[in-house]
Scaffold this motif. Sequence first.
Motif, mmCIF file in Angstrom:
data_model
loop_
_atom_site.group_PDB
_atom_site.id
_atom_site.type_symbol
_atom_site.label_atom_id
_atom_site.label_comp_id
_atom_site.label_asym_id
_atom_site.label_seq_id
_atom_site.Cartn_x
_atom_site.Cartn_y
_atom_site.Cartn_z
ATOM 1 N N SER A 750 26.459 42.781 -19.107
ATOM 2 C CA SER A 750 26.385 41.800 -18.022
ATOM 3 C C SER A 750 26.590 42.484 -16.663
ATOM 4 C CB SER A 750 27.456 40.722 -18.231
ATOM 5 O OG SER A 750 27.716 40.018 -17.043
ATOM 6 N N VAL A 751 26.071 41.837 -15.635
ATOM 7 C CA VAL A 751 26.230 42.361 -14.282
ATOM 8 C C VAL A 751 27.670 42.248 -13.798
ATOM 9 C CG1 VAL A 751 25.773 40.198 -13.066
ATOM 10 C CG2 VAL A 751 25.125 42.378 -11.992
ATOM 11 N N TYR A 752 28.503 41.442 -14.492
ATOM 12 C CA TYR A 752 29.877 41.195 -14.043
ATOM 13 C C TYR A 752 30.807 42.306 -14.528
ATOM 14 C CZ TYR A 752 27.982 36.601 -13.019
ATOM 15 O OH TYR A 752 27.214 35.570 -12.533
ATOM 16 N N SER A 753 30.572 43.512 -14.022
ATOM 17 C CA SER A 753 31.429 44.651 -14.320
ATOM 18 C C SER A 753 31.817 45.336 -13.022
ATOM 19 C CB SER A 753 30.717 45.651 -15.241
ATOM 20 O OG SER A 753 30.795 45.267 -16.585
ATOM 21 N N ASP A 754 32.991 46.005 -13.066
ATOM 22 C CA ASP A 754 33.530 46.660 -11.879
ATOM 23 C C ASP A 754 33.177 48.146 -11.903
ATOM 24 O OD1 ASP A 754 35.629 46.338 -9.575
ATOM 25 O OD2 ASP A 754 36.187 48.163 -10.674
ATOM 26 N N ARG A 755 32.625 48.653 -10.807
ATOM 27 C CA ARG A 755 32.205 50.056 -10.743
ATOM 28 C C ARG A 755 33.373 51.004 -10.940
ATOM 29 N NH1 ARG A 755 27.847 50.589 -5.754
ATOM 30 N NH2 ARG A 755 26.218 49.244 -6.663
ATOM 31 N N ASP A 756 34.517 50.668 -10.345
ATOM 32 C CA ASP A 756 35.684 51.550 -10.478
ATOM 33 C C ASP A 756 36.157 51.604 -11.931
ATOM 34 O OD1 ASP A 756 35.589 52.047 -7.765
ATOM 35 O OD2 ASP A 756 37.031 50.450 -7.277
ATOM 36 N N PHE A 757 36.052 50.501 -12.622
ATOM 37 C CA PHE A 757 36.448 50.490 -14.037
ATOM 38 C C PHE A 757 35.536 51.405 -14.848
ATOM 39 C CE2 PHE A 757 35.679 48.708 -18.285
ATOM 40 C CZ PHE A 757 36.952 48.734 -18.819
ATOM 41 N N LEU A 758 34.243 51.301 -14.649
ATOM 42 C CA LEU A 758 33.308 52.141 -15.389
ATOM 43 C C LEU A 758 33.538 53.616 -15.075
ATOM 44 C CD1 LEU A 758 30.037 50.053 -14.927
ATOM 45 C CD2 LEU A 758 31.529 50.113 -16.933
ATOM 46 N N ALA A 759 33.844 53.912 -13.815
ATOM 47 C CA ALA A 759 34.087 55.312 -13.443
ATOM 48 C C ALA A 759 35.379 55.817 -14.060
ATOM 49 C CB ALA A 759 34.132 55.437 -11.922
ATOM 50 N N ALA A 760 36.410 54.950 -14.149
ATOM 51 C CA ALA A 760 37.686 55.371 -14.723
ATOM 52 C C ALA A 760 37.560 55.683 -16.208
ATOM 53 C CB ALA A 760 38.733 54.281 -14.502
#
Length: 824
Positions: A750-760
């Motif tokens: 889904s589009v409802y994801s946080d970029r910082d979370f994915l990077a972490a």
Amino acid sequence: MSGGPASPLPAPPAVLDARLVPSALAVWLASYLAVRGTAAAVAWAAGGLAAGGLALLALLTLGALGAPGGGTAGRRVRWWSGDRIWSGRRKHRSGWCRRTARVVGFAACCAAAALLAGAMRLAARDASPVRELASRSVTAEVWLTVADDPRRPAARGAGGAPPGVIVPARLDRVRVGSAGWRLADRVLVLAPAEVWADLLPSQRVRATVGIRPPRGGDLTVAVLTTRVPPAEVAAPSWPHRAAGRLRSGLRDAVHGLPPGAAGLVPALVVGDESAMDPVVVANFRATGLSHLTAVSGMNVTLIVGAVLLALRAVSAGPRTSAVVAGVALVGFVVLARPSPSVLRAAVMGGIALLALALGRPRAVLPALAASVLGLLLWRPELARSAGFALSVLATAGLVVLAPGWAAALRRRRVPAGLAEAVAVPAAAFVVTAPVLAGLGGAVSLVTVPANLLAGPAVAPCTVLGLLAAVLSPVSEPAARVAAWLAGVPARWIVAVADRGAAAPQAVLPWPAGAGGVLLLVGVLAGLFAGARVPVARRSLLAAGLGALLVVIALPVARVGAGWPPPGWLVVACDVAQGDAVVVRLAGDSAVMVDTGPDPVAVDGCLRRLGVRRIPLLVLTHLHADHVGGLRGALHGRGVGAIQVGPSHEPAWAWRLVAEDAAAHRVPVVPAAVGEVRIVDGVRVEVLAPRGAFHGTRSDPNNSSIVLRVETRGRVLLLTGDVEVEAQRALLRDRPGSLAADVLKVPHHGSVYSDRDFLAAVGARLGIVSVGAGNDYGHPSPLLLAELARLGVRTLRTDLNGDVAVCDQAGQLVAYPRSRSPPDP
């Protein structure tokens, strides 16, 4: 066979009277075509057929076809055949010619009657004012009479939507504002299972509904949709109330049986498939046993035939036997509820049984054909019903094939009871297999041995199940004893279906539709012709024994060459729009996270992986696309515990999870943040949530359990459907625990994801569990682009099928099941 036990099937007649069969087939074809036509076109076709049929019969009456007394006796009559004239004395061929002409003429007239009946119903359907209301999708207050049992669709609901039911009904009255109409229209009601699922046939209710156009292809006037419970206007009739009590008593009596057997006993006895395990249903289809749960003349014959055998054993006379058998037949109709399908089975089975009991087997086929004629003229839409076809064919196999086969077995010194036990299911299989193949687009290669093994258990299971239902209002303990006894053969039938469906290449792909039906008919005809040659017969026998050994001896096999790949750590199952993740343990064990929406799909994935034991099954949250397949994971496997999060919403899903867990005697335990389990060397840690979310875009999604799994030196982050709010909470509360080698991408991409979370997370591999062509736009192109920017290699179950992540020579390799080489 003097001195031997009496056979329930008499010797086959030398010649069967098939004169009505062409008329029945003509009516069937005419009804099949009429239901999908227009009233005007069908009426014109009826007129043309009637004119042709009546003209042919008139020629017979006037002697133009060589009738006696027509002034042509003793003369030579010429018949044209292409450009060649052949002649002969009339006495050598006039009888055959007249019989053929009479059959053709009568069949044409019967088909015309069927077309006319269909045209009248089509005209009534199209003239209903409800059709115009449906075209405008209006909301109205309606009064309905329930026509048949509410049916549950295969899926339990999508996302957080509750499961629904389909209620066939008669629309008696409709009111829109100040306008109202009194009607008698056929409609379907799509409604929530709560309350609506408990309605009984003949019950009258009132409800506010939306009126929608039907799908077409039948006589349904409209589809009514509602989300509110109905108000009762009138209680059901006493036969339906009695039947409801008996059916409920039977379900209660089998409650203590294993789930597979508990669902099968009511299905065998009265065709009540509401409690059948979906995996068992799929296995029945794969092994050609589906006809056992279709209410047909065979059900009637098994039940009433057992009564006749018991009466014959005490030397009861023909009249006494007929009366008692009639009472048993009426009792079965009441128990199974006198819906059209059950009445159809009772008519066919009753006619066949009466003809057999009276020792007049030649009358069976005409009676069966006459019943088909009458039922199709009464209800033309039955021509397109798979249940109707299976019922007719099973009855025809019983009365046409089974007596001859049983007699042939007895001539080869097979005991009488065993001969019938083999002949009856074998005949039912042969005549129903083409229809099942045309419907499912597959042919089971284990059908014959599966039917031979399961067939002898059908009669005791059916009769004992009926006894349990009859005893339930009188003595609950006695009903439970009868149900337990019925469960013994039921468990055997389920085991046969499970083992047969698990055999390698048990199902052969086959053309679907009419072409597939005709092709299998031709193949079976060729096999029968070959069986008359001794050498071919021995070869066929050897092949049958080989298939039987496959069913008995082979364990559940891994289907698909090279699957699973060596060194696999985790597999994301292709379960369409949903999640089902399997983490490998030692031997045949695994930890499972979510079960997808479909029990059959998740059971198939676990079978391919060879998983027989699940010490821990985690349900991240209770949406249907994560818990709907729970029965598939539980089926035939030992499950240690089911772990759930703090949110028990939606309530209907929590109730179904609790019911399924209780039926399989599996404890349900809560997950706590910081909890760590070591399962066969695999470390499973709960990272979130600390509590149920409230006030977010999707509270159930954000309340998903998030797991950090360590296996063989690799880290997996399994995120359920967490969205931005929950991901930011993880960044705040557990920033040092998010790094992982493999990420199960949140919420199907889904589009409802946080970029910082994915990077972490910093994963090297990402798996998106998503269904092809879903309505949600998953996975989001924006999210996929972000993952690519972060250097995450992404695989998708909609494109790759099952996805396995393996550790091979210290390298993480992703294997999609859709192709053999690993993903680079």
